[in-house]
Design a protein around this motif. Structure first.
Motif, PDB file in Angstrom:
ATOM      1  N   PHE A 265       0.830  -1.201   0.000  1.00 35.80           N
ATOM      2  CA  PHE A 265       0.000   0.000   0.000  1.00 35.80           C
ATOM      3  C   PHE A 265       0.869   1.258   0.000  1.00 35.80           C
ATOM      4  O   PHE A 265       0.586   2.214  -0.716  1.00 35.80           O
ATOM      5  N   THR A 266       1.933   1.251   0.799  1.00 38.17           N
ATOM      6  CA  THR A 266       2.847   2.395   0.847  1.00 38.17           C
ATOM      7  C   THR A 266       3.494   2.623  -0.511  1.00 38.17           C
ATOM      8  O   THR A 266       3.582   3.761  -0.992  1.00 38.17           O
ATOM      9  N   TYR A 267       3.931   1.551  -1.171  1.00 41.35           N
ATOM     10  CA  TYR A 267       4.524   1.673  -2.499  1.00 41.35           C
ATOM     11  C   TYR A 267       3.498   2.230  -3.493  1.00 41.35           C
ATOM     12  O   TYR A 267       3.812   3.084  -4.316  1.00 41.35           O
ATOM     13  N   ARG A 268       2.268   1.751  -3.384  1.00 37.18           N
ATOM     14  CA  ARG A 268       1.203   2.226  -4.278  1.00 37.18           C
ATOM     15  C   ARG A 268       0.976   3.729  -4.100  1.00 37.18           C
ATOM     16  O   ARG A 268       0.845   4.465  -5.087  1.00 37.18           O
ATOM     17  N   GLN A 269       0.947   4.198  -2.852  1.00 33.89           N
ATOM     18  CA  GLN A 269       0.767   5.624  -2.587  1.00 33.89           C
ATOM     19  C   GLN A 269       1.928   6.428  -3.162  1.00 33.89           C
ATOM     20  O   GLN A 269       1.731   7.469  -3.772  1.00 33.89           O
ATOM     21  N   LYS A 270       3.143   5.934  -2.969  1.00 33.29           N
ATOM     22  CA  LYS A 270       4.338   6.607  -3.486  1.00 33.29           C
ATOM     23  C   LYS A 270       4.278   6.675  -5.012  1.00 33.29           C
ATOM     24  O   LYS A 270       4.585   7.707  -5.616  1.00 33.29           O
ATOM     25  N   MET A 271       3.860   5.590  -5.637  1.00 32.91           N
ATOM     26  CA  MET A 271       3.749   5.533  -7.091  1.00 32.91           C
ATOM     27  C   MET A 271       2.716   6.555  -7.593  1.00 32.91           C
ATOM     28  O   MET A 271       2.958   7.262  -8.567  1.00 32.91           O
ATOM     29  N   LYS A 272       1.585   6.661  -6.901  1.00 36.53           N
ATOM     30  CA  LYS A 272       0.547   7.625  -7.293  1.00 36.53           C
ATOM     31  C   LYS A 272       1.051   9.060  -7.165  1.00 36.53           C
ATOM     32  O   LYS A 272       0.756   9.894  -8.007  1.00 36.53           O
ATOM     33  N   GLU A 273       1.808   9.344  -6.101  1.00 34.67           N
ATOM     34  CA  GLU A 273       2.367  10.684  -5.922  1.00 34.67           C
ATOM     35  C   GLU A 273       3.347  11.017  -7.050  1.00 34.67           C
ATOM     36  O   GLU A 273       3.345  12.140  -7.565  1.00 34.67           O
ATOM     37  N   GLU A 274       4.180  10.048  -7.439  1.00 37.81           N
ATOM     38  CA  GLU A 274       5.122  10.271  -8.540  1.00 37.81           C
ATOM     39  C   GLU A 274       4.384  10.499  -9.853  1.00 37.81           C
ATOM     40  O   GLU A 274       4.762  11.364 -10.639  1.00 37.81           O
ATOM     41  N   GLN A 275       3.316   9.740 -10.094  1.00 39.99           N
ATOM     42  CA  GLN A 275       2.524   9.914 -11.303  1.00 39.99           C
ATOM     43  C   GLN A 275       1.921  11.311 -11.346  1.00 39.99           C
ATOM     44  O   GLN A 275       1.945  11.972 -12.388  1.00 39.99           O
ATOM     45  N   LYS A 276       1.399  11.761 -10.210  1.00 42.80           N
ATOM     46  CA  LYS A 276       0.808  13.095 -10.144  1.00 42.80           C
ATOM     47  C   LYS A 276       1.855  14.158 -10.450  1.00 42.80           C
ATOM     48  O   LYS A 276       1.594  15.103 -11.206  1.00 42.80           O
ATOM     49  N   LYS A 277       3.055  13.995  -9.890  1.00 37.95           N
ATOM     50  CA  LYS A 277       4.136  14.952 -10.126  1.00 37.95           C
ATOM     51  C   LYS A 277       4.508  14.978 -11.608  1.00 37.95           C
ATOM     52  O   LYS A 277       4.694  16.045 -12.187  1.00 37.95           O
ATOM     53  N   HIS A 278       4.595  13.814 -12.244  1.00 45.06           N
ATOM     54  CA  HIS A 278       4.932  13.748 -13.673  1.00 45.06           C
ATOM     55  C   HIS A 278       3.854  14.422 -14.531  1.00 45.06           C
ATOM     56  O   HIS A 278       4.181  15.109 -15.503  1.00 45.06           O
ATOM     57  N   ILE A 279       2.609  14.221 -14.175  1.00 44.91           N
ATOM     58  CA  ILE A 279       1.511  14.845 -14.929  1.00 44.91           C
ATOM     59  C   ILE A 279       1.607  16.362 -14.825  1.00 44.91           C
ATOM     60  O   ILE A 279       1.455  17.079 -15.824  1.00 44.91           O
ATOM     61  N   ILE A 280       1.880  16.849 -13.625  1.00 44.67           N
ATOM     62  CA  ILE A 280       2.027  18.303 -13.430  1.00 44.67           C
ATOM     63  C   ILE A 280       3.209  18.825 -14.233  1.00 44.67           C
ATOM     64  O   ILE A 280       3.120  19.877 -14.877  1.00 44.67           O
ATOM     65  N   ASP A 281       4.336  18.083 -14.233  1.00 42.06           N
ATOM     66  CA  ASP A 281       5.507  18.485 -15.016  1.00 42.06           C
ATOM     67  C   ASP A 281       5.177  18.556 -16.508  1.00 42.06           C
ATOM     68  O   ASP A 281       5.569  19.503 -17.203  1.00 42.06           O
ATOM     69  N   ILE A 282       4.428  17.583 -17.008  1.00 42.06           N
ATOM     70  CA  ILE A 282       4.047  17.559 -18.424  1.00 42.06           C
ATOM     71  C   ILE A 282       3.144  18.747 -18.743  1.00 42.06           C
ATOM     72  O   ILE A 282       3.322  19.428 -19.760  1.00 42.06           O
TER      73      ILE A 282
END
Length: 151
Positions: free
Chosen positions: A122-139
């Motif tokens: 679950f912790t890894y999943r949350q971390k992965m979602k946060e990274e995805q959100k950051k990448h979307i914002i960067d794009i």
């Protein structure tokens, strides 16, 4: 324990019952100050002592159900198989095994089988979602910089 495929959204009648129940339990919880409380099952007149935290958790469950959200309760220390962890993460089992071998998620071996703590998955999943959100914002920011968006 339910699998992810068995977790369903509450029906309309369950939502209505949850709304009515949540309002009553939320009002009762406000007046509870001890660590343990007693509830009564109306149909059997049986009185049950439960921890106040369990009653508050029941309130949280009813609130989520009243909003139509699916519910699943998993004990934190629960271990899951690589297949179940892959389902939780939404990836293939071979990809998950690769993540394990790269040390991105902790696991233990039971014989030749790998077991993961649900909490770690679950912790890894949350971390992965946060990274995805950051990448979307960067794009989005990059697209805005090069003029793909009208201001």
């Amino acid at each position: 324990m339910e699998t992810l495929e068995q977790i369903k959204r509450p029906t309309k009648s369950e939502q209505k019952a949850a709304i009515d129940s949540y309002n009553a339990i939320a009002a009762a919880i406000e007046h509870i100050s001890s660590e343990q409380t007693e509830i009564e099952i109306e149909e059997t007149k049986e009185k049950i002592k439960i921890p106040s935290r369990a009653l508050k958790l029941l309130g949280d469950i009813l609130k989520a159900m009243s909003e139509g959200k699916p519910i699943s309760i998993v004990p934190i220390a629960t271990e899951v198989t690589t297949q179940k962890a892959a389902e939780i993460l939404g990836c293939s089992r071979p990809h998950l095994v690769k993540l394990l071998e790269e040390g991105k998620i902790e696991f233990t071996k039971v014989g030749k089988h790998r077991r993961l703590k649900f909490e770690d998955v679950f912790t890894y999943r949350q971390k992965m979602k946060e990274e995805q959100k950051k990448h979307i914002i960067d794009i989005m920011n990059f697209d805005e910089e090069i003029g793909l968006y009208d201001s």
